[in-house]
Design an enzyme around this catalytic site. Structure first.
Site, PDB file in Angstrom:
ATOM      1  N   ARG A  20       0.831  -1.209   0.000  1.00 33.86           N
ATOM      2  CA  ARG A  20       0.000   0.000   0.000  1.00 33.86           C
ATOM      3  C   ARG A  20       0.862   1.253   0.000  1.00 33.86           C
ATOM      4  O   ARG A  20       0.561   2.225  -0.702  1.00 33.86           O
ATOM      5  CB  ARG A  20      -0.950  -0.028   1.194  1.00 33.86           C
ATOM      6  N   HIS A  45      -6.054  -0.902  -6.887  1.00 31.39           N
ATOM      7  CA  HIS A  45      -5.384  -2.087  -6.340  1.00 31.39           C
ATOM      8  C   HIS A  45      -4.796  -1.838  -4.956  1.00 31.39           C
ATOM      9  O   HIS A  45      -4.595  -0.718  -4.526  1.00 31.39           O
ATOM     10  CB  HIS A  45      -4.344  -2.654  -7.320  1.00 31.39           C
ATOM     11  N   GLU A  46      -4.579  -2.960  -4.251  1.00 29.74           N
ATOM     12  CA  GLU A  46      -4.132  -2.955  -2.854  1.00 29.74           C
ATOM     13  C   GLU A  46      -5.119  -2.248  -1.922  1.00 29.74           C
ATOM     14  O   GLU A  46      -4.725  -1.618  -0.947  1.00 29.74           O
ATOM     15  CB  GLU A  46      -2.727  -2.337  -2.715  1.00 29.74           C
ATOM     16  N   GLY A  47      -6.392  -2.364  -2.232  1.00 34.37           N
ATOM     17  CA  GLY A  47      -7.420  -1.759  -1.392  1.00 34.37           C
ATOM     18  C   GLY A  47      -7.919  -0.466  -1.991  1.00 34.37           C
ATOM     19  O   GLY A  47      -7.192   0.533  -2.036  1.00 34.37           O
TER      20      GLY A  47
END
Length: 605
Positions: free
Chosen positions: A298, A441-443
């Site tokens: 992140r 992406h990644e949350g």
């Protein structure tokens, strides 16, 4: 010295005037380093990024990986770039000297890696993921796993991926279906499907180490039933040699809007019922382990968003300085010479907005990197714990705020180039397309906002939030020493006070069980919280700029830096007097618990 990747002067300002990188050399772990070794690493990173990464950035985009005979095929320029990256030591920049690393602070490692992200986000992604896998195995793997998988990664022979997402579940990891059945030899047989696995197949490394989330037969429901497994592309023999191909197969490639040079894969595990995996750590603890890599990723995504925004800003700045067009509004003579478009006030507005977004976010990303160093090297366990709490609180901001606002910077870069910006002959449209992935992406933004408001601000009795507010108050207090900063400081203080009140009210709703209502507008909360944090970082930069100007006026410093410091003050002025006050409308919606979105019905669309 090139300024196409990022401003070398701004990087030096961040490292040595704002974040005091040299103070890290007083800590035992970094005692072998000094500014000269730091700068040498940065110079090497810049050189490799310019010579081997940047030249194939466009080719990566135009010739995306192909699926041929069950494997991914990449353009040939990717492999030598990644080999040079590894041979220069950047894959192991933070690792111990005795383990083949450079033992650099994370702050310096991120500063170096920023050059590669700016030069070629797609090619640099393979290294970012591999570093995360190495750290994950180092933290939670057993000795055999470290010998078979970690050491070859350190040696540059193996690359790594994280395999989380499944077709039916998306971001809802509690609903994954990939299974892991115990085998007589202590290994497991993995069966399931994963999608959007970046780097899931490539011809560069000898092997690929997939970190796979799956569920054991006795797994409890939800996220508490997830375990973590090492699933190699090729099995590894006891002597370290490669064995047979594992039953982990490439099902196909996704064709993306941007970020095209990184393979985005669908992987099938166990189509032939013989996919071998190895449990990492304890059963059912996989998600807590994976969160280490996810949080690293992140922050990496946030830095990637920053550097794509930065690249677009620098390109549009150079274009604006060199593109003659039109005249000032009061220039009525058509025979008079045209002015460069940077002379037009609205172009300056767009450039100043970009500068405020990307340099504010860049400061935050490096601040987070320095915080990570604090979590590892501060003197006492209590100090390290306190630093970790603050880093945890800021992680959703570091990921999401740049992903939204540095993307807006890319949009403005296109606008400055006008019709040229919309063509593929110029790079700014690719920067925009590449950056558009980062809010996802990644949350996603929504997930990060739920994490921030629903968990991070209240964790440990709000200890991290109290720590952050104290730091911001401290910066505001120091700013009172400069009368010129009063008009910058006051909007931040007003936002800070109001956001505290709103936060307490929203947390009260959550404690009262009004969860859906309390979190309904969490995306607005994330935006306002992020603006507060970036406003704080800009006020901090403004103080350092005033200190730099004061030193020059006393006959010290470098007189050539006057324009640089004035630019910092003007960007701080823009963000704190244009952007920060705009948050009060969002706060009013949060205060009113407006349910416009929550109460909307499916049938009404």
């Amino acid at each position: 010295m090139s300024e196409t990747l990022l401003s070398s002067r701004n990087l030096a300002f961040e490292l040595y005037e704002v974040l005091d990188a040299q103070a890290l050399t007083q800590r035992e772990r970094f005692a072998e380093h000094n500014r000269e070794t730091f700068d040498a690493a940065i110079d090497t990173a810049r050189s490799i990024a310019e010579e081997l990464f940047a030249p194939h950035n466009r080719k990566n985009d135009e010739h995306e990986p192909q699926y041929v005979d069950g494997a991914a095929v990449l353009i040939p320029e990717v492999e030598p770039a990644l080999r040079a990256f590894h041979e220069a030591g950047f894959l192991n920049a933070t690792r111990d000297f005795e383990h083949g690393g450079m033992q650099l602070p994370n702050l310096l490692s991120q500063a170096c890696f920023a050059h590669f992200q700016s030069a070629n986000i797609a090619t640099s992604s393979y290294s970012m993921l591999t570093m995360g896998v190495a750290n994950l195995i180092e933290a939670f793997g057993n000795d055999e796993q470290k010998s078979k998988y970690l050491q070859p990664i350190i040696d540059g022979r193996f690359f790594g991926t994280m395999a989380l997402t499944e077709p039916h579940a998306g971001s809802s990891l509690s609903d994954i279906r990939t299974k892991a059945e115990p085998h007589a030899d202590g290994s497991y047989r993995i069966k399931g499907n994963k999608i959007f696995i970046s780097g899931g197949d490539q011809p560069i490394s000898e092997n690929i180490v997939h970190m796979v989330l799956a569920k054991l037969p006795d797994a409890p429901p939800g996220v508490k039933g997830i375990s973590l497994f090492i699933v190699p592309k090729f099995l590894v023999n006891d002597d370290g040699s490669l064995g047979q191909r594992n039953d982990a197969l490439l099902a196909g490639l996704f064709h993306k809007m941007g970020w095209r040079g990184t393979t985005s894969t669908a992987l099938n595990f166990g189509d032939n019922d013989n996919c071998v995996g190895y449990l990492v750590g304890k059963p059912h603890h996989g998600l807590s382990y994976m969160f280490q890599m996810m949080n690293e990723a992140r922050i990496g995504v946030g830095m990637g968003a920053i550097m794509l925004g930065y690249a677009g800003y620098l390109y549009s700045l150079d274009y604006a300085r060199n593109r003659p067009q039109g005249r000032h509004p009061d220039g009525k003579d058509p025979a008079s010479q045209q002015v460069s478009i940077i002379e037009h006030a609205d172009v300056r507005r767009m450039l100043l907005t970009q500068k405020a977004y990307v340099e504010g976010a860049f400061d935050l990303g490096l601040y987070a990197a320095r915080l990570f160093d604090d979590t590892q090297t501060l003197e006492t366990e209590e100090q390290r714990k306190t630093a970790l709490e603050l880093l945890d609180l800021l992680t959703p901001i570091v990921k999401s705020w740049p992903s939204e606002f540095c993307l807006k910077a890319n949009e403005l870069a296109i606008q400055i180039l006008g019709g040229h910006g919309y063509t593929r002959e110029y790079p700014v449209e690719q920067y925009y397309r590449d950056n558009r992935l980062n809010p996802i992406h990644e949350g996603t933004h929504g997930i990060q906002s739920l994490d921030l408001l629903g968990r991070k601000v209240s964790m440990n009795g709000g200890a991290a939030l109290k720590q952050l507010l104290k730091l911001i108050h401290g910066t505001c207090q120091r700013a009172t020493e400069y009368a010129s900063l009063n008009t910058l400081r006051q909007p931040l203080e007003q936002l800070l006070a109001r956001l505290q009140t709103v936060t307490l009210a929203l947390l009260g709703d959550l404690m009262a069980g009004k969860v859906n209502q309390g979190l309904a507008n969490s995306a607005l909360y994330l935006k306002v919280f992020g603006h507060m944090v970036i406003g704080w970082r800009w006020l901090e930069q403004a103080i350092r700029a005033e200190e730099g100007l004061a030193l020059i006026h006393k006959g010290g410093g470098n007189a050539a830096d006057v324009d640089f410091y004035q630019g910092k003050l003007q960007a701080a002025r823009y963000f704190l007097t244009w952007e920060v006050p705009s948050c009060h409308h969002d706060l009013a919606i949060l205060e009113a618990r407006d349910d416009t979105c929550l109460s909307m019905q499916d049938a009404w669309f």
